[in-house]
Design an enzyme around this catalytic site. Structure first.
Site, PDB file in Angstrom:
ATOM      1  CE1 TYR A   1      12.169  32.092   4.596  1.00  0.00           C
ATOM      2  CE2 TYR A   1      12.397  29.711   4.379  1.00  0.00           C
ATOM      3  CZ  TYR A   1      12.126  30.946   3.819  1.00  0.00           C
ATOM      4  OH  TYR A   1      11.809  31.044   2.493  1.00  0.00           O
TER       5      TYR A   1
ATOM      6  CE  LYS B   1      -0.410  -0.117   5.048  1.00  0.00           C
ATOM      7  NZ  LYS B   1      -1.319  -0.211   6.200  1.00  0.00           N
TER       8      LYS B   1
END
Length: 396
Positions: free
Chosen positions: A280, A46
């Protein structure tokens, strides 16, 4: 007319290279299948084979002898079917949404029926088609996620006609704590599963996930469906958030081989002075003159923002700490410990590999390997290889 990228050009243009060892995947499947034989071993593929590419990974498991493949959604099964041979069987763990039953039957895909409503819908289609339809039937034995509840199971047993329309291939359940061998919940779920099976006509059964395949023969039943262990993660160690131990002590306990390496390209190297801020928010401040390198991957590529100012990359045996915040497309490293000129534009550093396991990265992110693995995005150049006896064969 422009020419398409060559493999070399794709590798060079990408911010990083994700190398997937198909031979290691086959080894992991075979190791589990051999150990639990004669129980059949399925493969859980999956989420695009846990992010590694189901169209390449599932055929590798098939080559190792796998014929049973589990996905989560019907769409995944339909997409994967062309890459497998006709004797392979695809199962849909989440069952079916109303209105998709006919498509599932037409494609020859087997749903896992998780509720009385799903059972009724599948049986109704069988009635319309005038034949029994194959499916798996799941019971909730303690996870409270999917599967028939005790009350639904009682109601199902009362409806003989409903049961007669379905060809139940396996009765299944799922272990909530299979990766914790000493957890008493495992034994309770096993007891519930055994009691439920005793109330049904004799049916093949499946309970063991990756962790369950290491709990002993009583958990094996007729089919096991390992997932994370196939992809190189020891299920008993995936939640280890302790400090890193010596590298020689990191070897998996259960003959499970790592299946991937991840490297990233340097896009800039610079010297900064004491007091310079990095990234940042300026969350890292240089405490002296230092050399830093920026690499071309970030949180959009599965290297989560939680790695900011912790975690590392490697160049050879040298650890290169992450400094500053992780950005969407870049991460900055402290490379002061490397001789000047060692790293330059285009150099590769290791993010997952011999020096740092996937589990290590997950721990630094305060998460589990599953989350990192399935988040590795499609911006990497993906290289599939067969590594045997120290040699490497590359496939497109």
């Amino acid at each position: 007319m422009s020419l398409p990228f060559s493999q070399d050009e794709r590798d060079l243009a990408a911010g990083g290279i994700l190398t997937i060892d198909l031979a290691a995947l086959r080894h992991n499947y075979s190791a589990i299948a051999t150990r639990i034989a004669p129980t059949r071993t399925a493969a859980v593929v999956k989420a695009d084979a846990y992010g590694l590419g189901a169209s390449r990974v599932a055929p590798a498991f098939y080559e190792a002898g796998c014929r049973d493949f589990f996905v989560a959604h019907l769409g995944e099964a339909v997409a994967l079917k062309p890459f497998l041979k006709p004797d392979a069987t695809l199962y849909v763990l989440n069952g079916l949404q109303p209105g998709t039953e006919a498509a599932c039957a037409r494609e020859g895909i087997l749903p896992v029926l998780n509720s009385l409503e799903q059972v009724e819908n599948w049986a109704a289609l069988a009635t319309r088609l005038g034949k029994k339809l194959p499916a798996l039937l799941q019971f909730d034995t303690g996870m409270s996620r999917l599967g028939l509840s005790a009350k639904e199971f009682d109601r199902l047993l009362e409806n003989v006609t409903l049961l007669s329309r379905i060809d139940i291939k396996f009765a299944i359940s799922h272990l909530a704590n299979g990766d914790e061998p000493g957890n008493a919940v495992n034994a309770r779920q096993l007891a519930k599963m055994t009691a439920l099976l005793a109330r049904l006509p004799k049916l093949p059964a499946a309970l063991a996930n990756s962790g369950g395949t290491f709990l002993g023969k009583t958990y094996y039943f007729d089919l096991a469906r390992p997932g994370i262990a196939l992809y190189g993660i020891d299920p008993e160690r995936q939640h280890d958030f302790s400090d890193k131990v010596a590298h020689e002590n990191k070897k998996p306990k259960h003959s499970i081989l790592p299946v991937l390496t991840l490297s990233a390209r340097v896009i800039q190297v610079r010297d900064v002075d004491k007091g310079a801020t990095v990234g940042y928010g300026g969350t890292y401040v240089a405490n002296g003159p230092m050399r830093i390198a920026t690499i071309a991957v970030g949180y959009a590529d599965g290297l989560f923002r939680s790695l900011s100012n912790k975690g590392a990359a490697f160049f050879g045996d040298t650890r290169l700490p992450i400094i500053g915040r992780v950005s969407m497309d870049s991460i900055t490293l402290d490379v002061t410990s490397l001789p000047e000129g060692t790293l330059k534009l285009g150099s590769l550093v290791e993010l997952i590999g011999p020096h740092q396991r996937l589990e290590d990265v997950a721990r630094d992110c305060d998460t589990i390997p599953y989350e990192i693995l399935t988040a590795l995005g499609n911006r990497y150049a993906r290289v599939y290889v067969y590594v045997n006896g120290g040699g490497t064969s590359t496939t497109a």
